[in-house]
Each structure stands twice: as structure tokens, then as C-alpha cells.
Write an enzyme that holds these catalytic residues in place. Structure first.
Site, PDB file in Angstrom:
ATOM      1  NE  ARG A  56      40.439  53.374  44.776  1.00  0.00           N
ATOM      2  CZ  ARG A  56      39.288  54.416  44.766  1.00  0.00           C
ATOM      3  NH1 ARG A  56      40.217  55.880  43.628  1.00  0.00           N
ATOM      4  NH2 ARG A  56      38.560  54.778  44.934  1.00  0.00           N
TER       5      ARG A  56
ATOM      6  CG  ASN B  61      34.573  63.570  41.016  1.00  0.00           C
ATOM      7  OD1 ASN B  61      35.211  64.286  40.077  1.00  0.00           O
ATOM      8  ND2 ASN B  61      35.427  62.653  40.788  1.00  0.00           N
TER       9      ASN B  61
ATOM     10  CG  ASP C 114      35.203  58.953  49.784  1.00  0.00           C
ATOM     11  OD1 ASP C 114      34.870  59.628  48.231  1.00  0.00           O
ATOM     12  OD2 ASP C 114      36.529  58.580  48.719  1.00  0.00           O
TER      13      ASP C 114
ATOM     14  NE  ARG D  19      31.514  58.482  38.212  1.00  0.00           N
ATOM     15  CZ  ARG D  19      32.099  58.867  39.640  1.00  0.00           C
ATOM     16  NH1 ARG D  19      33.111  59.672  39.502  1.00  0.00           N
ATOM     17  NH2 ARG D  19      31.305  58.248  40.555  1.00  0.00           N
TER      18      ARG D  19
ATOM     19  CE1 TYR E 267      38.876  62.664  39.789  1.00  0.00           C
ATOM     20  CE2 TYR E 267      39.463  64.241  41.608  1.00  0.00           C
ATOM     21  CZ  TYR E 267      39.388  62.936  41.138  1.00  0.00           C
ATOM     22  OH  TYR E 267      39.656  62.462  41.953  1.00  0.00           O
TER      23      TYR E 267
ATOM     24  CB  CYS F 117      41.101  58.875  54.098  1.00  0.00           C
ATOM     25  SG  CYS F 117      42.369  58.652  54.602  1.00  0.00           S
ATOM     26  CG  HIS F 118      40.934  60.073  48.317  1.00  0.00           C
ATOM     27  ND1 HIS F 118      41.427  58.480  47.596  1.00  0.00           N
ATOM     28  CD2 HIS F 118      39.485  60.231  47.796  1.00  0.00           C
ATOM     29  CE1 HIS F 118      40.143  57.794  46.935  1.00  0.00           C
ATOM     30  NE2 HIS F 118      38.811  58.622  47.706  1.00  0.00           N
TER      31      HIS F 118
HETATM   32  O1  LIG Z   1      32.996  59.014  43.230  1.00  0.00           O
HETATM   33  C1  LIG Z   1      34.216  58.954  42.771  1.00  0.00           C
HETATM   34  O2  LIG Z   1      34.831  60.087  42.120  1.00  0.00           O
HETATM   35  C2  LIG Z   1      35.874  58.690  43.382  1.00  0.00           C
HETATM   36  C3  LIG Z   1      36.993  59.615  42.511  1.00  0.00           C
HETATM   37  C4  LIG Z   1      37.947  58.585  43.216  1.00  0.00           C
HETATM   38  C5  LIG Z   1      39.054  58.741  42.994  1.00  0.00           C
HETATM   39  O3  LIG Z   1      39.715  59.633  41.659  1.00  0.00           O
HETATM   40  O4  LIG Z   1      40.009  57.671  42.803  1.00  0.00           O
HETATM   41  O5  LIG Z   1      38.041  58.088  44.547  1.00  0.00           O
HETATM   42  C6  LIG Z   1      36.643  57.635  44.910  1.00  0.00           C
HETATM   43  O6  LIG Z   1      36.714  56.418  46.556  1.00  0.00           O
HETATM   44  C7  LIG Z   1      35.557  58.032  44.668  1.00  0.00           C
END
Ligand SMILES: O=C(O)c1cc(C(=O)O)oc(=O)c1
Length: 292
Positions: free
Chosen positions: A120, A250, A245, A126, A45, A28-29
Site C-alpha cells: 500500500r 478516524n 473498512d 493526515r 492516530y 478491512c484492517h
Molecule cells: O480515512 C482513514 O482514516 C483511513 C485510515 C487508514 C489507515 O490508517 O491505514 O486506512 C483507511 O482505509 C482509511
């Protein structure tokens, strides 16, 4: 926020599946808030804010106990929002940072003290500009000394070229979102078998069986992605992790309901033993080894 950006679901359902006590949301973020933790000028983005308070409320709503918070590309190599969330959660969260090669040893030690346990390497074009492999190898050498591991994010077409690099890394590797298979090609297609073979050959390579919402062509409830995740859970039960996630950056096709994502778990891990490994034993061994 980008004009076409879809914010995360405001009211995810209560999951039908009751996760076992101690379960870990292992991907997760946190985003911003931008006025406190500005987004990177190099970002590709601009998301909506998704602060730690909302992440922890979602954790509780879904019935999870802990989080592994992954630095997202929109924050670049400024891990301040991540570290702030880790300091708030204490032992209930661990982190995966994105660092530049000139990060100081002192900053690495501070991140480790806050709960960072991995870096990471993002190869998704993209999302990020390319980083030379020798730069990643230099970072790998440094973080290996801290006992950290490496999380990698790539798309299936990139895998073949990446294999020698991945197999040269000196620490455990966790692949995000199953290496993003093209689910229209089926589990038996050489492309997915290449990924399965990579894990079969390398005991130190793990995978997250997350993000059916990103990989699906059929849409919720993600029937077309289930066979891929289930195959990996059954083939490598001790080397799989699961995550929401959240906040789902996006997404274009739909806004995933996090409660519905949790209800995918018993379909990809169809026994209590597999759920215990996926949600508790595996993430605890990797991120809380001193508590297992
Ligand atoms: O598919 C994605 O857009 C995406 C982006 C990010 C990120 O911007 O780090 O992390 C993810 O796990 C998935």
C-alpha cells in the site's frame, strides 16, 4: 486510544442484503491488540484494539467468506499483526502490506508465504509523512517480481499531481475508496470525471467502491455517495472491489453499522451479475488467481 476516537460498532445489524456465497470483504484492517502488536511510534492516530478474532466474527456475521486485510497506518511498516491474522485465516485471507525500502527479500518472501499479495502506498497527509516517489518506484520494481500489485490511498485534490506517477507503475493498481471524491460536487464535476477518465485510460487501474460513511455529507444511508459508487460499478464492472473498512479508523461524524454498509451493495451494484463481479469474481481474480 485517542480521546476523540470513535470505536467500531459493537453490534452491527444482520444485513437485509444476503451476500452471495464466497463473497470477499476486500478492505478491512486488524489493530493490535496493542500489548501483543504495538502501534507504530510514527502513527498519527491511536485506535482502539480491533483484533483478528473480531474481524473474523464480523466476516461470519455479515455472511462473507474471505477477507483482504490491509495494513493500516497506525501500524506503520510493522506488518506483524497483519501476518498473524493471515496465518490464522489461512486460505480465507490475503494481505496488503506497508513496507520500507530496506525490507529484506527474505521478509518479502515470508509475507508472500503468509498471503500478502500487494503493498500500500498511502498519500493521505493526515495519516502519513510523505514518501519520495522514487522510493515508491523502487518498491514497485521489487514487488512486481513477486507478482504483487499496489493499493493506493489518496484524496481527490491529490489526484491530478499523482496521475503521471500512477501511470508509470508496472503492476495493477487498486485505488482505495474511489479516490475520496467530494460528493458535494456531483458525479459530472471535472474532479470526479478526472478519476473516471484515469480508469477509462488505464485497464490496470481498479477502484474500491467502499467508504460511503467517510464520504457522505448527508449521513446514513449515504444517498449522496451512491451515485459515485454506482457509476464506477457500471462503468468498470470488472475492476471494482468492495470492503467494510472495519474497524473504521478516524470516523468523526458517526459510528457506521457494518450491516447497514452491506445493505448499500445492492444500491450500487443493482444486479446479481454486478454483485457477483464486485464481491467474488474481481477479488478472486486479483487475490486468489490460482483458485479462479
Ligand atoms: O480515512 C482513514 O482514516 C483511513 C485510515 C487508514 C489507515 O490508517 O491505514 O486506512 C483507511 O482505509 C482509511
Amino acid at each position: 486510544m485517542d480521546p476523540d476516537y470513535l470505536p467500531f460498532h459493537p453490534a452491527p445489524k444482520t444485513p437485509d442484503f444476503k451476500v452471495p456465497a464466497g463473497a470477499v470483504d476486500a478492505h478491512c484492517h486488524v489493530f493490535g491488540p496493542a500489548d501483543t502488536f504495538p502501534y507504530s511510534p510514527k502513527r498519527k492516530y491511536t485506535p482502539c484494539d480491533a483484533p483478528k478474532e473480531k474481524l473474523f466474527a464480523l466476516r461470519d456475521h455479515l455472511g462473507f467468506s474471505r477477507n483482504v486485510i490491509v495494513q493500516a497506518s497506525c501500524h506503520g511498516t510493522d506488518n506483524a499483526a497483519l501476518v498473524d491474522a493471515l496465518e490464522t485465516a489461512g486460505d480465507l485471507a490475503r494481505g496488503v502490506a506497508v513496507i520500507s525500502p530496506d525490507v529484506s527479500d527474505e521478509d518479502l518472501r515470508a509475507m508472500d508465504a503468509a498471503g500478502v499479495r500487494a503493498v500500500r502506498f498511502n498519500f493521505v497527509k493526515r495519516l502519513v509523512d510523505a514518501t519520495p516517489k522514487e522510493v515508491f518506484l523502487g518498491i514497485a520494481e521489487r514487488i512486481a517480481k513477486l507478482g504483487w500489485h499496489i493499493v493506493v490511498y489518496f484524496e481527490a485534490p491529490d489526484l491530478e499531481e499523482l496521475i503521471p506517477f500512477l501511470e508509470s507503475l508496472p503492476v495493477p493498481i487498486v485505488v482505495d475508496h474511489m479516490g475520496r471524491p467530494d460528493v458535494s460536487k456531483g458525479v459530472d464535476h471535472p474532479d470526479f470525471q478526472r478519476f473516471v477518465d484515469l480508469l477509462a485510460r488505464n485497464e490496470n487501474i481498479w477502484t474500491k467502491v467502499s467508504c460511503p460513511e467517510r464520504l457522505t455529507i448527508a449521513g446514513p444511508p449515504y444517498d449522496d455517495v451512491i451515485p459515485f459508487a454506482r457509476h464506477l460499478v457500471e462503468a468498470f464492472p470488472d475492476r471494482v472491489l468492495w470492503g467494510t473498512d472495519w474497524p473504521h479508523p478516524n470516523m468523526k461524524s458517526h459510528v457506521p453499522d457494518d450491516g447497514q454498509l452491506v445493505d448499500v451493495i445492492p444500491r450500487i451494484a443493482p444486479s446479481a451479475a454486478l454483485q457477483q463481479a464486485l464481491l467474488i469474481d474481481n477479488p478472486m481474480r486479483l487475490y486468489w488467481p490460482d483458485e479462479t
